[in-house]
Write an enzyme that holds these catalytic residues in place. Structure first.
Site, PDB file in Angstrom:
ATOM      1  N   LYS A   1      44.243  39.842  52.684  1.00 37.65           N
ATOM      2  CA  LYS A   1      45.524  39.346  53.183  1.00 37.65           C
ATOM      3  C   LYS A   1      45.366  37.962  53.826  1.00 37.65           C
ATOM      4  O   LYS A   1      44.283  37.565  54.259  1.00 37.65           O
ATOM      5  CB  LYS A   1      46.114  40.331  54.193  1.00 37.65           C
ATOM      6  CG  LYS A   1      46.594  41.654  53.579  1.00 37.65           C
ATOM      7  CD  LYS A   1      47.865  41.453  52.769  1.00 37.65           C
ATOM      8  CE  LYS A   1      48.376  42.742  52.137  1.00 37.65           C
ATOM      9  NZ  LYS A   1      49.019  43.645  53.094  1.00 37.65           N
TER      10      LYS A   1
ATOM     11  N   ARG B   1      43.859  50.677  51.624  1.00 41.57           N
ATOM     12  CA  ARG B   1      44.144  50.119  50.292  1.00 41.57           C
ATOM     13  C   ARG B   1      43.336  48.836  50.149  1.00 41.57           C
ATOM     14  O   ARG B   1      43.614  47.841  50.817  1.00 41.57           O
ATOM     15  CB  ARG B   1      45.643  49.840  50.166  1.00 41.57           C
ATOM     16  CG  ARG B   1      46.091  49.330  48.800  1.00 41.57           C
ATOM     17  CD  ARG B   1      47.596  49.098  48.828  1.00 41.57           C
ATOM     18  NE  ARG B   1      48.129  48.692  47.532  1.00 41.57           N
ATOM     19  CZ  ARG B   1      48.199  47.422  47.108  1.00 41.57           C
ATOM     20  NH1 ARG B   1      47.769  46.444  47.914  1.00 41.57           N
ATOM     21  NH2 ARG B   1      48.689  47.133  45.927  1.00 41.57           N
TER      22      ARG B   1
END
Length: 286
Positions: A216, A250
């Site tokens: 991210k 995840r």
């Protein structure tokens, strides 16, 4: 769906993006055979769940419902046929896609819009599928003003509680609901770091908590690393989330993730070491 005891195990969710412009693998798993191969390889490396998506994260060309179904459903069908033991999640915010994916064998719908589609909860209530309810602000892939929260954790927590109640009122059993605070989704880096730091407050809702932190932007901005150089930062953020209550992660790099998760589980007393040799011999303990 294969049952998990989240008091004793962290589930590792692998990511398979069947898009030509995915932000991580740049379309490497767009072809159907490549997508299926990637899913099966992830399972061989230790992934417990596989999350299949047919729409790129963030900005990108509009993908119609029909195209998303065509991208996702054949992958779900092929994985189910090859490895019925793999828990398949589908990353979609469209009820029509979710319905077709569940019929093909998906056991989880990963809805990053937090039930933004008015029909999504109804589709889930009629099925046996689990749902990941994720915090986000407004429709996905739509331009929004700069992110602002007075207290990001309190507001994310309130949103999740309200959406969980909405799902339950529609008939989705609580035991089939998973929550995700949505790192980076309509949030800036400071917000995502604050969520990570105070993740236990969200875990206190009392439902299985998913952390999707892999690669991210909040990781890249924290350590000034571009895409492709965020593995160490992703593993650090993931570990911090597990220590604060996340029980599903995840991630993209599965072999490294599984090792990091197993050590974290051992530290938390959730998993016994595979073997005990160091300083365990009757005499040779140096």
């Amino acid at each position: 769906m294969r049952e998990f005891d989240f008091a004793r195990q962290v589930a590792v969710m692998a990511v398979v993006n069947r898009t030509p412009d995915s932000f991580y693998d740049k379309g490497a798993t767009f072809a159907l055979d490549r997508a299926v191969e990637s899913a099966l390889r992830a399972a061989d490396l230790g992934a417990d769940w596989v999350d299949v998506g047919g729409v790129p994260f963030g900005r990108g060309p509009v993908v119609s419902v029909e195209d998303e179904i065509e991208r996702v459903v054949p992958v779900v069908s092929a994985i189910t046929a090859a490895r019925p033991d793999i828990v398949i999640s589908v990353d979609t915010n469209r009820a029509d896609v979710a319905e077709r994916a569940i019929d093909a064998g998906a056991a989880v719908i990963n809805d990053t819009s937090g039930l933004g589609d008015p029909r999504m909860a109804e589709v889930l209530a009629r099925s046996q599928a689990h749902v990941v309810i994720t915090h986000s602000v407004g429709p996905p892939r739509v331009e929004k003003p700069p992110a602002h929260f007075d207290d990001v954790v309190a507001e994310v927590r309130a949103f999740l509680i309200e959406r969980v109640a909405r799902a339950e009122a529609t008939g989705v059993p609580r035991e089939r609901i998973i929550i995700d605070p949505g790192h980076d989704l309509d949030k800036n880096t400071l917000h995502s770091l604050e969520i990570t730091r105070r993740l236990d407050e969200i875990a206190a809702i009392g439902l299985p908590l998913l952390a999707a932190v892999s690669n991210k932007d909040f990781i890249g901005e924290s350590i000034d690393r571009p895409q492709g150089e965020r593995l160490a930062g992703s593993l650090a953020a993931m570990t911090a989330c597990i220590m604060r209550g996340a029980r599903i992660v995840r991630m993209h790099d599965i072999a490294e993730t599984v090792d990091a998760v197993r050590v974290t589980e051992a530290i938390l007393g959730m998993r016994a070491p595979v073997r005990l040799e160091h300083n365990m011999h009757p005499t040779r303990n140096v």
